[in-house]
Every structure is written in structure tokens, then in C-alpha cells.
Design a protein around this motif. Structure first.
Motif, PDB file in Angstrom:
ATOM      1  N   VAL A   4       5.127   7.382 -15.519  1.00 11.99           N
ATOM      2  CA  VAL A   4       5.726   7.424 -14.190  1.00 11.99           C
ATOM      3  C   VAL A   4       6.166   8.856 -13.911  1.00 11.99           C
ATOM      4  O   VAL A   4       6.996   9.404 -14.632  1.00 11.99           O
ATOM      5  CB  VAL A   4       6.928   6.462 -14.089  1.00 11.99           C
ATOM      6  CG1 VAL A   4       7.518   6.479 -12.688  1.00 11.99           C
ATOM      7  CG2 VAL A   4       6.521   5.054 -14.508  1.00 11.99           C
ATOM      8  N   SER A  31      -2.268   5.719  -9.749  1.00 11.86           N
ATOM      9  CA  SER A  31      -1.756   4.952  -8.613  1.00 11.86           C
ATOM     10  C   SER A  31      -0.773   5.830  -7.863  1.00 11.86           C
ATOM     11  O   SER A  31       0.288   6.159  -8.378  1.00 11.86           O
ATOM     12  CB  SER A  31      -0.995   3.698  -9.075  1.00 11.86           C
ATOM     13  OG  SER A  31      -1.789   2.887  -9.890  1.00 11.86           O
ATOM     14  N   GLY A  33       1.818   6.192  -5.053  1.00 11.59           N
ATOM     15  CA  GLY A  33       2.670   5.527  -4.075  1.00 11.59           C
ATOM     16  C   GLY A  33       3.204   6.534  -3.081  1.00 11.59           C
ATOM     17  O   GLY A  33       2.910   7.736  -3.175  1.00 11.59           O
ATOM     18  N   GLU A  34       3.997   6.079  -2.136  1.00 10.85           N
ATOM     19  CA  GLU A  34       4.544   6.954  -1.118  1.00 10.85           C
ATOM     20  C   GLU A  34       5.437   8.021  -1.760  1.00 10.85           C
ATOM     21  O   GLU A  34       5.378   9.194  -1.419  1.00 10.85           O
ATOM     22  CB  GLU A  34       5.375   6.099  -0.157  1.00 10.85           C
ATOM     23  CG  GLU A  34       5.634   6.740   1.196  1.00 10.85           C
ATOM     24  CD  GLU A  34       6.604   5.858   1.989  1.00 10.85           C
ATOM     25  OE1 GLU A  34       7.322   6.408   2.823  1.00 10.85           O
ATOM     26  OE2 GLU A  34       6.638   4.632   1.723  1.00 10.85           O
TER      27      GLU A  34
ATOM     28  N   MET C   2       5.075  -2.360 -10.973  1.00 12.32           N
ATOM     29  CA  MET C   2       3.877  -2.661 -11.747  1.00 12.32           C
ATOM     30  C   MET C   2       3.995  -4.104 -12.239  1.00 12.32           C
ATOM     31  O   MET C   2       5.027  -4.497 -12.780  1.00 12.32           O
ATOM     32  CB  MET C   2       3.740  -1.741 -12.966  1.00 12.32           C
ATOM     33  CG  MET C   2       3.889  -0.253 -12.705  1.00 12.32           C
ATOM     34  SD  MET C   2       2.748   0.444 -11.470  1.00 12.32           S
ATOM     35  CE  MET C   2       1.197   0.440 -12.386  1.00 12.32           C
ATOM     36  N   ARG C  20      -1.127 -12.190  -3.493  1.00 12.41           N
ATOM     37  CA  ARG C  20       0.289 -12.232  -3.131  1.00 12.41           C
ATOM     38  C   ARG C  20       0.824 -10.837  -2.800  1.00 12.41           C
ATOM     39  O   ARG C  20       1.625 -10.678  -1.880  1.00 12.41           O
ATOM     40  CB  ARG C  20       1.065 -12.819  -4.302  1.00 12.41           C
ATOM     41  CG  ARG C  20       2.435 -13.252  -3.898  1.00 12.41           C
ATOM     42  CD  ARG C  20       2.690 -14.641  -4.391  1.00 12.41           C
ATOM     43  NE  ARG C  20       4.122 -14.843  -4.534  1.00 12.41           N
ATOM     44  CZ  ARG C  20       4.649 -15.769  -5.289  1.00 12.41           C
ATOM     45  NH1 ARG C  20       3.857 -16.564  -5.995  1.00 12.41           N
ATOM     46  NH2 ARG C  20       5.952 -15.910  -5.339  1.00 12.41           N
ATOM     47  N   HIS C  29      -3.232  -2.236  -6.807  1.00 12.64           N
ATOM     48  CA  HIS C  29      -3.989  -1.230  -7.512  1.00 12.64           C
ATOM     49  C   HIS C  29      -4.174  -1.747  -8.932  1.00 12.64           C
ATOM     50  O   HIS C  29      -3.207  -1.901  -9.669  1.00 12.64           O
ATOM     51  CB  HIS C  29      -3.170   0.063  -7.499  1.00 12.64           C
ATOM     52  CG  HIS C  29      -3.976   1.245  -7.798  1.00 12.64           C
ATOM     53  ND1 HIS C  29      -4.326   2.184  -6.848  1.00 12.64           N
ATOM     54  CD2 HIS C  29      -4.542   1.655  -8.939  1.00 12.64           C
ATOM     55  CE1 HIS C  29      -5.056   3.122  -7.409  1.00 12.64           C
ATOM     56  NE2 HIS C  29      -5.201   2.810  -8.687  1.00 12.64           N
ATOM     57  N   ILE C  42       1.810  -1.158  -4.332  1.00 11.03           N
ATOM     58  CA  ILE C  42       2.209   0.081  -3.691  1.00 11.03           C
ATOM     59  C   ILE C  42       2.536  -0.202  -2.249  1.00 11.03           C
ATOM     60  O   ILE C  42       1.721  -0.800  -1.534  1.00 11.03           O
ATOM     61  CB  ILE C  42       1.072   1.117  -3.791  1.00 11.03           C
ATOM     62  CG1 ILE C  42       0.755   1.356  -5.278  1.00 11.03           C
ATOM     63  CG2 ILE C  42       1.442   2.411  -3.098  1.00 11.03           C
ATOM     64  CD1 ILE C  42      -0.421   2.275  -5.497  1.00 11.03           C
ATOM     65  N   GLY C  43       3.727   0.201  -1.824  1.00 11.48           N
ATOM     66  CA  GLY C  43       4.069  -0.031  -0.424  1.00 11.48           C
ATOM     67  C   GLY C  43       5.551   0.133  -0.221  1.00 11.48           C
ATOM     68  O   GLY C  43       6.247   0.724  -1.051  1.00 11.48           O
ATOM     69  N   ASP C  44       6.006  -0.384   0.873  1.00 15.05           N
ATOM     70  CA  ASP C  44       7.387  -0.282   1.281  1.00 15.05           C
ATOM     71  C   ASP C  44       8.318  -0.841   0.196  1.00 15.05           C
ATOM     72  O   ASP C  44       8.085  -1.903  -0.368  1.00 15.05           O
ATOM     73  CB  ASP C  44       7.539  -1.074   2.576  1.00 15.05           C
ATOM     74  CG  ASP C  44       8.923  -0.954   3.132  1.00 15.05           C
ATOM     75  OD1 ASP C  44       9.241   0.124   3.646  1.00 15.05           O
ATOM     76  OD2 ASP C  44       9.685  -1.937   2.994  1.00 15.05           O
ATOM     77  N   ARG C  45       9.398  -0.078  -0.063  1.00 14.45           N
ATOM     78  CA  ARG C  45      10.339  -0.434  -1.124  1.00 14.45           C
ATOM     79  C   ARG C  45      10.798  -1.899  -1.030  1.00 14.45           C
ATOM     80  O   ARG C  45      10.785  -2.644  -2.019  1.00 14.45           O
ATOM     81  CB  ARG C  45      11.564   0.482  -0.979  1.00 14.45           C
ATOM     82  CG  ARG C  45      12.461   0.549  -2.187  1.00 14.45           C
ATOM     83  CD  ARG C  45      13.748   1.291  -1.842  1.00 14.45           C
ATOM     84  NE  ARG C  45      13.538   2.728  -1.640  1.00 14.45           N
ATOM     85  CZ  ARG C  45      13.904   3.685  -2.512  1.00 14.45           C
ATOM     86  NH1 ARG C  45      14.487   3.332  -3.649  1.00 14.45           N
ATOM     87  NH2 ARG C  45      13.715   4.959  -2.252  1.00 14.45           N
ATOM     88  N   GLU C  46      11.223  -2.317   0.147  1.00 21.30           N
ATOM     89  CA  GLU C  46      11.789  -3.668   0.312  1.00 21.30           C
ATOM     90  C   GLU C  46      10.747  -4.742   0.009  1.00 21.30           C
ATOM     91  O   GLU C  46      10.979  -5.674  -0.738  1.00 21.30           O
ATOM     92  CB  GLU C  46      12.295  -3.884   1.745  1.00 21.30           C
ATOM     93  CG  GLU C  46      13.207  -2.820   2.272  1.00 21.30           C
ATOM     94  CD  GLU C  46      14.396  -2.547   1.369  1.00 21.30           C
ATOM     95  OE1 GLU C  46      15.272  -3.404   1.273  1.00 21.30           O
ATOM     96  OE2 GLU C  46      14.413  -1.472   0.727  1.00 21.30           O
ATOM     97  N   ILE C  65       9.216   0.585 -10.401  1.00 18.83           N
ATOM     98  CA  ILE C  65       8.945   2.026 -10.485  1.00 18.83           C
ATOM     99  C   ILE C  65       9.986   2.812  -9.689  1.00 18.83           C
ATOM    100  O   ILE C  65      10.531   3.795 -10.161  1.00 18.83           O
ATOM    101  CB  ILE C  65       7.521   2.343  -9.971  1.00 18.83           C
ATOM    102  CG1 ILE C  65       6.487   1.650 -10.857  1.00 18.83           C
ATOM    103  CG2 ILE C  65       7.272   3.852  -9.932  1.00 18.83           C
ATOM    104  CD1 ILE C  65       6.504   2.059 -12.311  1.00 18.83           C
ATOM    105  N   LEU C  66      10.284   2.332  -8.493  1.00 17.57           N
ATOM    106  CA  LEU C  66      11.271   3.040  -7.682  1.00 17.57           C
ATOM    107  C   LEU C  66      12.676   2.629  -8.100  1.00 17.57           C
ATOM    108  O   LEU C  66      12.918   1.476  -8.446  1.00 17.57           O
ATOM    109  CB  LEU C  66      11.057   2.713  -6.203  1.00 17.57           C
ATOM    110  CG  LEU C  66       9.698   3.150  -5.649  1.00 17.57           C
ATOM    111  CD1 LEU C  66       9.587   2.784  -4.179  1.00 17.57           C
ATOM    112  CD2 LEU C  66       9.504   4.656  -5.822  1.00 17.57           C
TER     113      LEU C  66
END
Lengths: 341, 341, 341, 341
Positions: A4, A31, A33-34, C2, C20, C29, C42-46, C65-66
Motif C-alpha cells: 500500500v 490498483s 485508487g483516487e 481489498m 456486489r 480490480h 476502488i471508489g468513493d470512500r463511503e 486501504i483508506l
């Protein structure tokens, strides 16, 4: 292994990581991400484990994907469970075993009297320590070599197989001469010398979880034994260090169902050392059996008040049959039966 | 030893306890409160410790009054502090020592390069492991016997005394041949075989605190060494197991001032293994020195990215002098000076 | 996020997870290893946080990850550090603050005498509790409302800004009337009612870490305050629960450099409550300062032996200047200066 | 209270302590050992508790003899056990209760469907949170006020009494209007405002143990409720913080038999929050029941995959009857029966 990257890691840093992954013979899978880029390193377990990328420029942290143990893993036997058989007593799978005996082999009379009580109550194996690890150098350290023939005599009379502890690699031959199961204590869970040598003997091993070992570390310790070709490892939960002052160690009964998912090896529970107190031993034993443990190892003594060590936690031999019957009922709730010969 | 009776303990139960205390050759001293009776057992340390009254009828719990260690206790030297001297370098009292080197002796070049950097930065001792305890049986286990001559060569060139780990009692002679200080690792803190044998050598010992050892247990382990006639024990705090996931182990810096009150032995801090991460090593080193530690043991490497083990936590050899200077400033705040030869 | 699939997860299970992830508006990914497949969402945090895939068929575990906090994160201010300014005293960045005072505002005399000592020693802020959280319902619970005007008087005389604790949301207005910094205690770190209401006041907050809170949980608690528009949060390490019996709480000084990497918020250390004992307070204060803390909050009293609470850990007011000077030296090693008015 | 003097404490220091004990209205009782003098302070609980001698010259440490809680102590009811009766369902003594429901009242349909499943399976009480404490300010915080009428409706239909959580003292009246048992969560175990106010309502309280609370602290929290005249406190073990990463919290099943010896109050176990994972919930529930718990509180949902929170740990409503039957068998081993209306 997933690498990461930090938020704000540069393209160059990402490229350097990819290069390093590839140089190690693994495939890099990116991968983006934003906010954060994650690089998967796909390849041989060994190569990937030793990439040494932790702390590299732009790297936030690594997430291992593969478990670090192999032979001990549930997947290794594809769902089949290990059943350890000791002189006809089965431990593991649907088989529950009660292992009981005094803390230490303190005299011929004590070990023989206890062995008879365990036998009469339907117990499967006899425990007793000749060598004792003691926190204080001023405490009784066990009878040592002199204790081993007493264990052999107890076995000869009752037919119960013997579980006894090994502490010093120089005593290996002597212990192997008597033990049907070699116990490695909590303090020696990561004594790699002992793990390796015991692995080479092929004698079944009862491996106690260290006082603050994670379940993964316990399985890695088992892996040391398995790797030497010895498939018979009994894992033993005996309480871990915790902050609560009203008992000695925190018996981690969650370990029972969690280990069942992680490994094919049988799981034994030792309620005596966690409790440190007789009145807690029965409720904890019932809980362990109901949780699905494959056995318990418990201390029992003809006259606990006179015991040289651990008196307060040893059960009374003359009430042991009643206790063993209750444990059997609890094991039945979890679908286990005792394996009597 | 104070024996605290239960609320509602009967006169007979109190009398039975008193009788037992007296039978053990101790004096019984009774304090009767409104709710609870407390019986003090006064007498010889050994007798009193083994009364076996825990769990006896009417007894709630026991409170030990005397500390279980003697030779390690602050009182034993009546306030004088142990100063361990290794080839002219003093550790303890007002003397602070920096012990540094690579995690493992991975090659001749690495150990020699690091030794020079440590020497140039004013470090006192060189560390490096030939035998390495590894959680995984699949990890590099150290160069073993082949690593020892490389340490000897580094000493010959730089004059720095050597700190190296002993893991297997069968390697004792080989290690004693090279080591100026024998390290016993955290996993072996309660390996009584090693403690006893190392105690017999007389070589100074750096004894690491176990991952979940209490300070009393650490001192009891030191007592095993002291009891064999070896007075030179350096206690080492290296982080304990805790619940926080953002670092590897919780470095217990409270151990520094607490041990100072409990024992006369020097206290060393290992910031590297707790941190597991280079950026934390300097702040933790400064904190340890300011708290009054008698030394630090820290990992340093010419090229940490290429290190076989623990790369992410090893300091860069070429920035080591700057780091060592900062540590010296922090030690000065606590009133300590480096002991250079 | 992930999603790590089990060894042996079927193609259908992988496909169901991918579906899903996509249904939640994120991109999937896929990394297929020899044994295990990992799916990156991968996408919006929420969206990604609430996929609810844990425990789904074939899923082994999820790896976020975030980081779950945003406003508190180091990245949010792009490397800039928050400096909280209270009546001209700066805390954070290069500025170190000493916050001192009695455990509780027990009388007019005590709080005034202490305030003068703190002022004379060059301290930056005055602490003192009117409302006291006490483990026992039978202990002194603080002067309550009657304590607040005494704090105001101490401020009027010495000019020192006031740090005082809020425990009950119904006391918010009264506390805001006096406090320059509102303290939220360890037991209230996750009292979301208080966090939200204090966030709305805009008054700086000193937020103590809960007894077993991870650093991430501490930052999430800070996030509750920040989210309401209050940017002035001082994080406070005050010791966590641990297994060692020789002190009250384990002061986690690793939190200091770790938080520095995770957040832009200042970090204060409270050595008094962890130690529970005067003799440990100075070494721990020096360690905290040398580790890079942005301040300390410490208990001091004119006559600790007569203090209503926490007497044994309070420093003597008449030796406070000497102590404060030592702390300043240690802070200097870490590159910090005191911010005097 | 026993005051243990340091080795080498002077006669004057001993005399000063005795004087202080007597000045506090207590009797001093001196035990002079060879090395150490111990002074027993005998007298009224309050006087003795606040002697403030910790840290006084020559004093090593204090040993409290009396427990700090009274109303919660086993002795207070002289061996009789508290049985809490809620709408005819008995909890405590020989009576075991199953409390079940969704994590949060997320919709009318979910709460009604679950209530029917719990009723049909022979469950005793329905749980469900309208107000939810969440680590993240960005997570769903519960339906709040709007959730309460849905709970009332579920009760009206099934007759099951309601257990629901109170988080904010300002919601007290609304919650009391619906709840048959008020739940105080782990994060609020030491929220003294809530404890006191809930104590005044007289409504039974389910008090969850804090994440790192000792059993003594749990009992002190209960004492806050009892002291206000509310005798109906159900203690709830729900897992404590520990170092093991393979589960969320360490369910402390030793608390069950230990609390049985310390208090007359019933003990409930929450296996769901510790496990965080469905597959562990049944083994832990069986273990809790076999250990002698007076009840369990468990999460169940018609479609856990669609649940707004805690989906992975919620049991399937359509398999709940089977689970409840197994739990009943385990409770029977410990001698408990379900209390159906």
C-alpha cells in the motif's frame, strides 16, 4: 503481498516498487485508487515474503495475503482433521480426551494414587512433570530424572499413556524413553531448539501457547515441529497474559473455534493454570468442552493441600469421577465423544 | 505474607490457619477488623512463601509482603548501583552506553562496515547475531557458527566489545569464545537452562524482557543468573505485547524509572524491535535516554534496504554519528555521560 | 478496500463479490495469485466502506486501504501542523506547553497557590477539575459548579488560561463560561454526545485517549469534534491498560512519534495518571518531551499529602520551577521551545 | 488497609504512619517482620480508604483489604442470588435467558420479523438499538427517536420485553417509555451521569463491561446504579481488548465464574460483539452457557447480508430456533433452565 503506497506517493516511487517486485521474480499488479495506489506482488510465497519493501520511499505499509504457515493450515489437509492416536486413545476430529494428573511427580505414592483415580474416572492420559519450569530459582524444580521411572510405573499399572514436559534439550533421550506425548511448556513455545529436536523424534507433542503468543505464532511454532516430519501436534490453550487481576491468566476460549478454522490440528485446553484456583476449574472445563475443544489437560491430586506446587488449583482426586462425567456431558453438546480403549 | 480471611470466616478456620503458620515455623500475627481478619505470617522468607494456604477453607487471598527476588533487589546493595564494565566501557550508575550493530551478521563486509561506523560515531559496543530466533522456520536463521569469527574480526579491527545472542545451550562454548556480553533474547527470558548455564560462565549478560513478562518476572530471571555467581546482568526493555496495531511492540519506558527503584542492575532499552520502523527509532531513543536508561541497543546497517532481516527498522550507518550525538544530549538531561575508552 | 478470498473460493463466489462491488458503484480490480484471489474495490470512500462483504461466501477477510478519518489525517493539511493558540500560548508545531495544576479544585487557597507556582515556574496553562469522574460512588466527586468561579479567579489573578473537564452535557454552558480549553477525560473519549456538543462550541478541546483505545479510535473521536467545525483538538496520551502491576497505566510514549505521522494535531502527554506515583513523574515527563510531545499536563499541589485526591502523584508546588526547567531542556533536545506570553 | 513499609524504613517513619492512622479515627496494628514492618489500619471503611498514605516517607505500598463495593458484593445478600424478573421472565439464580434481536432497529419489517423469530425460538427478551454508538461519525447512527415506537410495536405483537440502549441523558424519558431493560454500552460503563440517572428510574439495567474494565471496576459501576436504589442490574461480559488480531475482542468467559463468587448479580454474555463473525457465535454461546452464565444477548437478523450494521456477526433468523435449542442444552449442563412465560 499487497504493497500500500502513501497518499501522495510519486510515480517514480511506484515505479521503483514495481521494479523491485519484478526483480524478485514476482508479478506486480497495480490498483490505482483516487487517493492511494496498491501494488499486488503475486508469485512464490518465499520470494514475496522477503521483498523488504517495508519502509521503502513512498510505501505506507505491506499487507501479507498468504498465511505464513503451510503444513499447519486447514487448507493443507483439504478439510480433513488430524486425529492423534496415543496407545489407542484418539484425540481430534470427533474424539475428546481428558488428560489429568498432578502438577509435578512429587512422590511414588502421589503419582500412583492419582493415576488410579484418573483411570477409574475414565480419563484417557496421565500428566505429570518430572522437570518443572519455575519462575523462582528458589522454588522446587521437580524430581528431574528421578521422576521419570515413577511415571513409567504409573503407566505400567494403569495402562494410561504419559504426558510429560521437556525443558532441556540434553534431557531429550531420557524423556523420550518414558513419554507417550512430550509437553512443551508456554515459556518454551518459541524455543526453536526444542521444537526442532522434538520434531525429529516423531513422538506426539503437546505444544502450549505462549503467554502472549498470537494464534498465528502458535501455528508457526507447530510448523517447526511439522516441518521435521512429525505430524502429531496437539495445540494447547492455557491462558494468556491480561490486565485483569482477579485471576492468573485469561483463558482464551475464542482460540478453540478460531483455531478450528485455521488449522487441522487438535486443540486442547488447560483450565488449571489460567484459573490458579480450584473453584474456577470445573466451569472453565465445561466451557472449553462446549466450545468444541478436542480435550482438556487438568491438574488433580489426592491431597491438594499437601501438594508441593499448584495446590490451590488441583482438583481432589476423590471427586474427579464426578467432574469427568460433567465434562463428558459438555463435550457431547459439542458433538464429541470420549475415546476409551 | 498476609493471609486475608473471607468475610464470615469462622473462628475455627482462623485457628486452622494460625496453626498452619506456626507449624511452618513462622509467627502468626492477627489483625481483626470489623468485617475481615488478616493474619500476618512472620518468619523466614522460604518458609513463609510455601505455606500453601491459598484456597484453604475461609481464606480469601494471600498478599506477599517480601519481594521474591533478593540478589537483584535494590536493597541488596544498600543503594549502591551496579556498574558493569566491559573492556573499559562502563554501563550503569552515571554511565550511558550505546550498543549498535546490524540485526544479523550477514556477511564479513556488512559487519566490518557497520563496526567502523559505530566506532566512528563514538559507540561503546558492537551487536550482531550469529544465531537468530525466527518466528518462521522458513526464514533465514543466521549464519550460525560461521558468524562468530566475523564478529571476532570486527572486534580485532575496531576494538569494540561484542554483544551476541545465545539460543542453544549446546553453542555455549562457541559463543563464550567470542562474546564480551552474551545476549539472551526475549523468547528465552524464562529459559532456565540458559539462564543457569550463562550464570556459571561469569560473562556479562544482556537479558531481554519477555514479550509479556512483568518486571518482577524479569528480575526473577536475573536472579537465576545472579544466583550462579554472575553479578553482571544488564536488563533490557524491548517492548511488550499490547493491543495497538500501529506498531510492533509497546516499548515500556515506565520500566526505566520503575526498575531503578526495584533493582541496582543497569537498564538498557532496545527501541528498534518495538518500533519495527526506522522513523520511530530516534524519538524512542531520545525518550529512553531522557527517562534515565543506562544505555540503548540499536540496529544499524550500511544498506538497510539490502539487509537480510529487519531492514525497515535499521538505521543508516552513514547517519549514525548524528543520531548518536542526539542520544548523548538526551542522556545528559538525565545526568548521564558516555563512557569512552 | 481489498477483499481477500479464501483459498479454494469458487469462480462463482469471486463473481458474486465483483458484482456486489460494482453494484455499490465501485470498480473491481482482480489480482489472481496461485492460491488466493484478491479483489480491490476502488471508489468513493463511503461506498466502499459499507460493502458488507465480510463473512460473505468465499470471502476470507477484508483489508481497508483508506484510513477511516479524514479531517484528522496528516494528509488533510498537506504536511502543515496544527498550532492551537490559547490566549497567546501556542501549542503544536515547534511550540511546547506545560499545563499544570491540582487534580481537583478543592479550595480557593489550593487553586490560587498552585496557580501562582505554575505561573512563576513559567507554565503556560492551569489545569484543575471542578467535576471529577471517580471509579467509586463513595469518593469525593469534585466541588462541581462551586469550583468554576475559583478557576475564574485564578485566571484573573495569574493570567493563566484554564483547562477543565466536562463530564455531563447539562453542564456545558457553565463550563464554557470558564474554560479556555475543555478537557474530555479518558472514560469519555467515546462519549459521542459530548464530542459532538463540544465540537459545536468552538472552544479548544483536550481529548484524552481512552484506557484501551487504539490510536485510530482516538483519531476517530477527534474526527467527531472536527466534523462539527471545531479545528482545535489537542490529543492527550495518558496511559493505557496493561498487564504490569507495578504501575497504574502504561504510558504509551510510542504514541507520540506515531501520531506525528498520522495526524497534524498536537499531542500532549499526561505522565501523572499513568505513574500514580510522584517519583516516576519527572523521568516520564522528560521522556515525553524528548520524544517530541507538544506539551505535558501534570498535577501539582502545594501540599500533596493533604490533597483530597491523587495526592501520591502530585508534584510539590515549591519544587515545580526546577522540574519545569528540566522539562524545557528535554523539549529542546526535540527541537521545541516554550511559548511564553 | 495494610500499609507496607519499605525495607529500612526508620522508626520515626513508622511512628508517623501510626499517628496518621490514629488521627483518622482508625486503629493501628503493627506487624514487625525481620525485614519489613506492616501496619494494619483497622476501622471504618471510608476513613481507612482515604488515609492518603501512598507515597508518604518510608511507605512502600498500600494493600486494601476490604472490597471497594458493598451493595454489589456477594456478602451483601449473604449468599442469596439476585433474580431479575422482567414481565415474568426470570434472569439469575437457576434461570437462564436468551436475549436476541437485530443490531439496530433499521426498519419496521426487520424488527417485527426478527421479533417473531425470537419468539418462535423460545427467546425471552428482544434487543434492538434505536440509538447506536459508532466509532466513526460517518457511520449510520441509528434511527434515534423514530426507532422507539417500532420496538413498542414489536413488543405489542410478540409480548417480548424490550432491551434497548441509552446513550444520552437527554433521551432518558423517551427510552424509559419503551424499554423494559435499559442497556448501557461498554463505552458508557463509566459514564457516571447515565449510571446515576438510570439508577433513579428503577428500570432494570443491562450494564456492559468496558473494553478494558476490570471486574472490580464493573462492580463499582454497578454500585453507582444500586446506590440510587435500583437493585436490578444485569452485568454483561462482551469481550475485552486484547493483543490477538484474529478476532475483535477477547470474550472473557472466566468473568462468569469469577463474578459468581464476587457478586449476587446475574451475569449475561454477549458473544456477538467479541466474535465479530457469525461462525464463532454458536461455540461461544455454548461455552458461556456451560460456564454458568445467567443468559446471553445475541444478534440475529432476517437477512444479515442486508443489515445496516454488524451484518457479519448476526445469526440468520431462520436458523435461530436450532441455535437456541443448543444453547438450552449447554445451560442445562450448568444446571440452569429457561424461564418461559
Amino acid at each position: 503481498m499487497m504493497i500500500v503506497m502513501k497518499e501522495g506517493a510519486t510515480e517514480d516511487q511506484v515505479a521503483a516498487v514495481i521494479e523491485r517486485v519484478q526483480a524478485a521474480g514476482a508479478q506486480a499488479h497495480i490498483s490505482k485508487g483516487e487517493l492511494v495506489t496498491v501494488i499486488g506482488a503475486i508469485g512464490d510465497r518465499e520470494h514475496v515474503a522477503n521483498l523488504g519493501l517495508e519502509g521503502a520511499p513512498g510505501v505506507d505499509h505491506l499487507v501479507p495475503i498468504l498465511k505464513p504457515y503451510k503444513l499447519a493450515s486447514e487448507q493443507y489437509k483439504r478439510g480433513e482433521r488430524t486425529v492423534v492416536e496415543v496407545d489407542g486413545r484418539k484425540i481430534g476430529g470427533d474424539h475428546f480426551a481428558t488428560i489429568a494428573g498432578p502438577c509435578t511427580v512429587e512422590s511414588r505414592e502421589v503419582i500412583l494414587d492419582t493415576a488410579r483415580a484418573v483411570k477409574d474416572a475414565g480419563g484417557q492420559l496421565l500428566r505429570g512433570g518430572a522437570y518443572k519450569p519455575r519462575t523462582s530459582p528458589y522454588s522446587f524444580q521437580g524430581l528431574g530424572d528421578a521422576g521419570l521411572p515413577l511415571l513409567a510405573e504409573a503407566k505400567a499399572e494403569t495402562g494410561l499413556p504419559i504426558v510429560t514436559e521437556l525443558m532441556d534439550v540434553r534431557d531429550l533421550d531420557a524423556v523420550v524413553g518414558v513419554a507417550d506425548v512430550i509437553q512443551l511448556g508456554a515459556r518454551n513455545m518459541q524455543n526453536y531448539t526444542l521444537l526442532t529436536e522434538v520434531g525429529r523424534t516423531g513422538v506426539p507433542v503437546l505444544l502450549k501457547r505462549g503467554l502472549s503468543a498470537t494464534l498465528e505464532e502458535l501455528l508457526m511454532a507447530a510448523e517447526y515441529v511439522l516441518k521435521e516430519g512429525n505430524p502429531s501436534v496437539l495445540l494447547c490453550e492455557r491462558g494468556v497474559r491480561a490486565f485483569e487481576p482477579s485471576y492468573r491468566f485469561a483463558l482464551d476460549l475464542m482460540a478453540v473455534p478460531v483455531l478450528r478454522e485455521l488449522t487441522h490440528l487438535p486443540v486442547i485446553v488447560d483450565p488449571s493454570h489460567a484459573a490458579g484456583k480450584r473453584s474456577l476449574v470445573e466451569p472453565l472445563s465445561l466451557a472449553a468442552a462446549a466450545a468444541g475443544a478436542d480435550g482438556i489437560i487438568v491438574e488433580v491430586h489426592p491431597q491438594p493441600e499437601e501438594a508441593i506446587c499448584d495446590g490451590p488449583q488441583q482438583l481432589y482426586a476423590d471427586r474427579f469421577a464426578e467432574y469427568a462425567e460433567q465434562v463428558e456431558r459438555a463435550a457431547a453438546v459439542a458433538g464429541k465423544v470420549l475415546s476409551n480403549v
